[in-house]
Write an enzyme that holds these catalytic residues in place. Structure first.
Site, PDB file in Angstrom:
ATOM      1  N   ALA A 130      -5.552   0.180 -10.500  1.00 29.38           N
ATOM      2  CA  ALA A 130      -5.644   0.848  -9.289  1.00 29.38           C
ATOM      3  C   ALA A 130      -4.428   0.012  -8.647  1.00 29.38           C
ATOM      4  O   ALA A 130      -3.623  -0.694  -9.181  1.00 29.38           O
ATOM      5  CB  ALA A 130      -6.855   0.255  -8.493  1.00 29.38           C
ATOM      6  N   LYS A 131      -3.988   0.534  -7.364  1.00 30.62           N
ATOM      7  CA  LYS A 131      -2.918  -0.276  -6.519  1.00 30.62           C
ATOM      8  C   LYS A 131      -3.354   0.112  -5.100  1.00 30.62           C
ATOM      9  O   LYS A 131      -3.774   1.090  -4.922  1.00 30.62           O
ATOM     10  CB  LYS A 131      -1.758   0.357  -7.108  1.00 30.62           C
ATOM     11  CG  LYS A 131      -0.456  -0.262  -6.587  1.00 30.62           C
ATOM     12  CD  LYS A 131      -0.137  -1.657  -7.470  1.00 30.62           C
ATOM     13  CE  LYS A 131       0.762  -2.735  -6.996  1.00 30.62           C
ATOM     14  NZ  LYS A 131       1.278  -3.210  -8.122  1.00 30.62           N
TER      15      LYS A 131
END
Ligand code: NAD
Length: 446
Positions: A130-131
């Site tokens: 994720a980011k």
């Protein structure tokens, strides 16, 4: 010996995978997300990864975008935009950094989230990718404003993250203090007082792990220590230059120096300095922490000269370490760079055209999903320590980090030998192999 970087065909058709048409994806060569998915799909084809896994990985699972108002110190309200992209969770909870930067865009966050999926798989931690990010300039915010921006963002996404679901961490423009505010806000708004593991990279006094701050830089050096002997080199007595002297760059520089190498040139957003005999990496770190950048270091008694950007890129070194932002090694810069190895400490620092030119020059590129995986590895250790309520000494953290980095480096070397590809493709193949096996066991619901 590492064979020459030209094994791979850098001239292969870009974005040639049929998945692009099937999913109606554009073929924009300047789009970082599409570039990364193109490289991943290229590796997937070589590995003969099943079609359904390829289409799953070509798009993130969730793309969350929020807008939220924050009261500024002068009394007016400003509206901020925040992102959290959850790319894949086949191997475990989503995991990835949180960036505060004025130039954060959805496609960049998507790109970085896909890289996290690959990185976590390669380095053998039980996480997906994720980011996140907030479009803001943290340097222009007061400490109180920064805290309010962080807290409002957490409140906006609290229902979509969690210690067993999605665990953010520091990235460009965020630090341990931001993570502490993050955890505190999450625990308050969800009334989960045992949820400290919702973020990693926290201060030691509040659930952080020893060794987390230096982990990404240390991982870069661990990988170099393992892989340089294959090209008849070692750190001792050899030179490097660095773009970026923030968290990752300064630790990579200090550890390179500590293991007997010379840091001969450093550039950041304020300027560039050099010393052919080796800069004092520790004094430079102290200076940057006080002044905010390397500019002016030449005026201190530590023996450095100011150089231009072009002089920085042209400085002859053994290892060139980009540790700043994405896509800084463009074709022009690649032509100037004079090194044997590029160790990608930053995420996606090399453009496809830059990569092609470097490879034609015979430069080895140690890819980001390998080199910059030390941070998420120690983040995993922090999460384990939070969950078990038992804390490790620094020696154990360092040893375990080295074990993960060396194992990942070996996986990349093996994939390279087996498939006769460049190191980036080999790293994606090694990462996809683990993901493919997980999908094979899990199947697709229903
Ligand atoms: P940071 O904010 O601590 O440092 C960023 C550095 O980049 C600073 O030295 C800054 O001056 C420099 N920089 C910014 N714009 C520049 C420009 N135009 N020209 C030259 N230098 C410029 O960030 P960081 O945490 O050190 O992250 C650096 C890179 O490493 C990013 O790509 C990040 O995604 C990646 N990364 C970080 C971690 C981590 O644990 N912090 C983990 C994995 C990957």
């Amino acid at each position: 010996m590492m064979s020459k970087a030209t094994i791979a065909s850098p001239s292969r058709e870009l974005m040639g995978s049929p998945v692009f048409d099937e999913l109606g994806m554009e073929r924009d060569p300047d789009n970082l997300y599409l570039q990364i998915i193109d490289s991943v799909l290229h590796a997937a084809e070589i590995l003969e990864l099943p079609h359904h896994v390829q289409i799953i990985l070509a798009q993130p699972k969730n793309e969350i975008m929020v807008h939220f108002p924050v009261k500024m110190d002068d009394g007016h309200h400003a509206l901020f935009k925040g992102y959290r992209v959850q790319h894949n969770n086949a191997l475990g909870p989503y995991k990835g950094g949180l960036r505060f930067h004025h130039d954060v865009h959805l496609d960049d966050v998507k790109a970085l989230s896909a890289l996290m999926t690959m990185k976590c798989s390669l380095v053998d931690v039980p996480y997906g990718g994720a980011k996140g990010g907030i479009k803001c300039d943290p340097r222009s915010l007061s400490r109180d404003e920064l805290m309010r921006v962080t807290r409002r963002f957490v409140a906006a996404i609290a229902q979509q993250i969690g210690p067993d679901y999605d665990i953010p961490a520091p990235d460009v423009g965020t630090n341990a203090q931001v993570m502490a505010w993050f955890a505190d806000t999450y625990m308050s708004v969800t009334e989960k007082q045992d949820a400290i593991a919702v973020v990693t990279g926290k201060p030691i006094e509040f659930g952080g792990s020893l060794g987390r701050e230096k982990a990404t830089g240390q991982g870069v050096i661990d990988v170099l220590q393992e892989m340089l002997p294959e090209v008849g080199m070692e750190i001792k007595g050899h030179t490097c230059s660095l773009i970026g002297y923030g968290n990752v760059g300064s630790w990579a520089g200090k550890l390179w120096h500590e293991r007997g190498g010379k840091v001969v040139a450093v550039m950041d957003h304020t300027g560039a300095v050099a010393n052919p005999q080796g800069l004092d990496a520790i004094a430079l770190d102290d200076y940057v922490r006080e002044k905010g950048g390397v500019a002016g270091f030449e005026k201190t008694p530590h023996g450095a000269t100011k150089i231009t950007e072009d002089e920085f890129y042209s400085t002859k070194v053994d290892v060139f370490i980009p540790a700043a932002l994405e896509q800084m090694i463009t074709a022009d810069k690649a032509r100037m760079i004079n090194c044997k190895i590029v160790a990608e400490a930053a995420n996606a620092p090399t453009t496809p055209e830059g990569e092609r030119i470097l490879m034609e020059k015979g430069v080895e590129i140690l890819p980001a999903i390998l080199c910059s995986a030390g941070g998420v590895t120690v983040s995993y250790f922090e999460w384990v320590q939070n969950k078990t309520h038992s804390y490790w000494d620094l020696e154990k953290v360092d040893e375990e980090l080295n074990r993960h980095m060396v194992k990942a480096a070996h996986k990349v070397q093996q994939a390279r030998k087996r498939f006769g590809v460049d190191l980036r493709t080999a790293a994606y193949i090694a990462a996809l192999d683990r993901l493919g096996k997980a999908y094979k066991c899990r199947g697709i619901f229903p």
